[in-house]
Design a protein around this motif. Structure first.
Motif, PDB file in Angstrom:
ATOM      1  N   UNK A 195     -21.333   6.815  -7.366  1.00  0.00           N
ATOM      2  CA  UNK A 195     -22.019   7.378  -8.531  1.00  0.00           C
ATOM      3  C   UNK A 195     -21.039   8.228  -9.324  1.00  0.00           C
ATOM      4  N   UNK A 196     -21.081   8.124 -10.660  1.00  0.00           N
ATOM      5  CA  UNK A 196     -20.197   8.912 -11.514  1.00  0.00           C
ATOM      6  C   UNK A 196     -20.871   9.175 -12.850  1.00  0.00           C
ATOM      7  N   UNK A 197     -20.514  10.289 -13.469  1.00  0.00           N
ATOM      8  CA  UNK A 197     -21.069  10.644 -14.774  1.00  0.00           C
ATOM      9  C   UNK A 197     -20.386   9.845 -15.882  1.00  0.00           C
ATOM     10  N   UNK A 198     -21.023   9.835 -17.041  1.00  0.00           N
ATOM     11  CA  UNK A 198     -20.532   9.056 -18.172  1.00  0.00           C
ATOM     12  C   UNK A 198     -19.107   9.443 -18.553  1.00  0.00           C
ATOM     13  N   UNK A 199     -18.826  10.736 -18.671  1.00  0.00           N
ATOM     14  CA  UNK A 199     -17.491  11.176 -19.087  1.00  0.00           C
ATOM     15  C   UNK A 199     -16.416  10.702 -18.107  1.00  0.00           C
ATOM     16  N   UNK A 200     -16.722  10.736 -16.830  1.00  0.00           N
ATOM     17  CA  UNK A 200     -15.767  10.280 -15.819  1.00  0.00           C
ATOM     18  C   UNK A 200     -15.500   8.791 -15.951  1.00  0.00           C
ATOM     19  N   UNK A 201     -16.546   8.016 -16.143  1.00  0.00           N
ATOM     20  CA  UNK A 201     -16.387   6.571 -16.287  1.00  0.00           C
ATOM     21  C   UNK A 201     -15.598   6.216 -17.541  1.00  0.00           C
TER      22      UNK A 201
ATOM     23  N   UNK B 248     -26.615   3.516 -20.326  1.00  0.00           N
ATOM     24  CA  UNK B 248     -27.714   2.688 -19.853  1.00  0.00           C
ATOM     25  C   UNK B 248     -27.339   1.990 -18.547  1.00  0.00           C
ATOM     26  N   UNK B 249     -26.060   1.587 -18.436  1.00  0.00           N
ATOM     27  CA  UNK B 249     -25.604   0.922 -17.218  1.00  0.00           C
ATOM     28  C   UNK B 249     -25.699   1.847 -16.008  1.00  0.00           C
ATOM     29  N   UNK B 250     -25.387   3.121 -16.204  1.00  0.00           N
ATOM     30  CA  UNK B 250     -25.522   4.098 -15.114  1.00  0.00           C
ATOM     31  C   UNK B 250     -26.967   4.137 -14.618  1.00  0.00           C
ATOM     32  N   UNK B 251     -27.907   4.194 -15.562  1.00  0.00           N
ATOM     33  CA  UNK B 251     -29.324   4.217 -15.200  1.00  0.00           C
ATOM     34  C   UNK B 251     -29.741   2.909 -14.526  1.00  0.00           C
ATOM     35  N   UNK B 252     -29.233   1.784 -15.044  1.00  0.00           N
ATOM     36  CA  UNK B 252     -29.577   0.481 -14.457  1.00  0.00           C
ATOM     37  C   UNK B 252     -29.060   0.367 -13.029  1.00  0.00           C
ATOM     38  N   UNK B 253     -27.882   0.925 -12.775  1.00  0.00           N
ATOM     39  CA  UNK B 253     -27.332   0.871 -11.427  1.00  0.00           C
ATOM     40  C   UNK B 253     -28.173   1.698 -10.456  1.00  0.00           C
ATOM     41  N   UNK B 254     -28.622   2.850 -10.888  1.00  0.00           N
ATOM     42  CA  UNK B 254     -29.467   3.666 -10.016  1.00  0.00           C
ATOM     43  C   UNK B 254     -30.751   2.923  -9.661  1.00  0.00           C
ATOM     44  N   UNK B 255     -31.348   2.290 -10.662  1.00  0.00           N
ATOM     45  CA  UNK B 255     -32.558   1.502 -10.418  1.00  0.00           C
ATOM     46  C   UNK B 255     -32.246   0.311  -9.519  1.00  0.00           C
ATOM     47  N   UNK B 256     -31.135  -0.368  -9.809  1.00  0.00           N
ATOM     48  CA  UNK B 256     -30.763  -1.545  -9.034  1.00  0.00           C
ATOM     49  C   UNK B 256     -30.490  -1.237  -7.577  1.00  0.00           C
ATOM     50  N   UNK B 257     -29.816  -0.127  -7.308  1.00  0.00           N
ATOM     51  CA  UNK B 257     -29.540   0.252  -5.927  1.00  0.00           C
ATOM     52  C   UNK B 257     -30.822   0.635  -5.189  1.00  0.00           C
ATOM     53  N   UNK B 258     -31.741   1.267  -5.896  1.00  0.00           N
ATOM     54  CA  UNK B 258     -33.038   1.588  -5.289  1.00  0.00           C
ATOM     55  C   UNK B 258     -33.807   0.316  -4.958  1.00  0.00           C
ATOM     56  N   UNK B 259     -33.762  -0.651  -5.877  1.00  0.00           N
ATOM     57  CA  UNK B 259     -34.443  -1.934  -5.631  1.00  0.00           C
ATOM     58  C   UNK B 259     -33.808  -2.658  -4.454  1.00  0.00           C
ATOM     59  N   UNK B 260     -32.490  -2.622  -4.375  1.00  0.00           N
ATOM     60  CA  UNK B 260     -31.786  -3.281  -3.278  1.00  0.00           C
ATOM     61  C   UNK B 260     -32.184  -2.661  -1.939  1.00  0.00           C
ATOM     62  N   UNK B 261     -32.326  -1.351  -1.918  1.00  0.00           N
ATOM     63  CA  UNK B 261     -32.683  -0.644  -0.686  1.00  0.00           C
ATOM     64  C   UNK B 261     -34.107  -0.965  -0.231  1.00  0.00           C
ATOM     65  N   UNK B 262     -34.955  -1.404  -1.166  1.00  0.00           N
ATOM     66  CA  UNK B 262     -36.348  -1.697  -0.843  1.00  0.00           C
ATOM     67  C   UNK B 262     -36.592  -3.189  -0.621  1.00  0.00           C
ATOM     68  N   UNK B 263     -35.549  -4.011  -0.803  1.00  0.00           N
ATOM     69  CA  UNK B 263     -35.704  -5.454  -0.705  1.00  0.00           C
ATOM     70  C   UNK B 263     -35.780  -5.946   0.720  1.00  0.00           C
ATOM     71  N   UNK B 264     -35.788  -7.261   0.864  1.00  0.00           N
ATOM     72  CA  UNK B 264     -35.847  -7.884   2.178  1.00  0.00           C
ATOM     73  C   UNK B 264     -34.506  -7.723   2.881  1.00  0.00           C
ATOM     74  N   UNK B 265     -34.541  -7.348   4.143  1.00  0.00           N
ATOM     75  CA  UNK B 265     -33.319  -7.098   4.924  1.00  0.00           C
ATOM     76  C   UNK B 265     -32.344  -6.202   4.156  1.00  0.00           C
TER      77      UNK B 265
END
Length: 207
Positions: free
Chosen positions: A129-135, A157-174
């Motif tokens: 995870x990193x802030x916008x200025x760092x990226x 927006x990509x930072x926000x999408x990644x946070x959502x995506x990682x949460x979805x991945x953690x809740x997925x199958x296996x």
């Protein structure tokens, strides 16, 4: 872990995925699978006109990553040998859900699942995870020509999408184990003790 570690390093553009994956590969003596980025012939066009070139860009990435992971499965996973990659195939959906629209997005979803549902998946994901200025600083510093006009709004927006995506991945199958690394607190390039901290965490999770 019951099976051999398949580690993926993930995070938004400029997070340091390849750098960390390479360092861990050398430290832990693991083979490294690196994604193809600059070889994508649609990158420059994509950043100039996202709507026009997003489908071609995403399909190129998907097909290349499919082939890489198919080979990874044959060479390492099926042999129960550990391996590390600087991406998780799920990143394709994180990007595609943002850049594709309508029928193109629907077609891409179908092709994605057709190609990836039976591919080997990482059981440990290191999420930087990193802030916008760092990226933005890191993107400018590495000097890729096609990234020099990167839109900060797109990156935010990509930072926000990644946070959502990682949460979805953690809740997925296996779901994989997800180890979060805060790049604002741990500079694994400049501070060896920070890298050592990450290494120790990864070793504990590999057991």
């Amino acid at each position: 872990m019951k099976s051999a570690p398949f580690i993926a390093v993930e995070g938004p553009i400029g997070a340091g995925k390849t750098t960390l994956a390479t360092m861990l590969s050398q430290e832990l003596n693991l083979p490294l699978v690196k994604e193809i980025v600059e070889e994508n012939p649609f990158l420059a066009s994509f950043y100039q006109n996202i709507d026009e070139w997003s489908f071609q860009l995403e399909m190129f990435f998907l097909c290349n990553r499919f082939k890489q992971l198919e080979d990874t499965g044959a060479h390492y996973i099926q042999q129960n040998s550990p391996v590390i990659s600087d991406y998780h195939i799920y990143k394709n959906m994180i990007f595609a859900e943002r850049t594709l629209k309508g029928t193109k997005r629907d077609k891409y979803r179908q092709i994605y699942h057709l190609l990836t549902d039976d591919l080997p998946k990482p059981n440990l994901v290191i999420y930087i995870e990193a802030e916008l200025d760092t990226l933005m600083y890191r993107i400018n510093k590495r000097g890729r020509s096609f990234e020099q006009n990167m839109d900060p709004a797109y990156m935010k927006q990509l930072i926000a999408d990644y946070k959502t995506g990682m949460n979805d991945l953690a809740k997925g199958e296996n779901p994989p184990v997800i180890l979060k690394i805060n790049a604002e607190q741990l500079d694994f390039v400049q501070h060896p003790e920070h890298f050592r901290q990450i290494v120790n965490q990864v070793k504990e999770l590999m057991i």
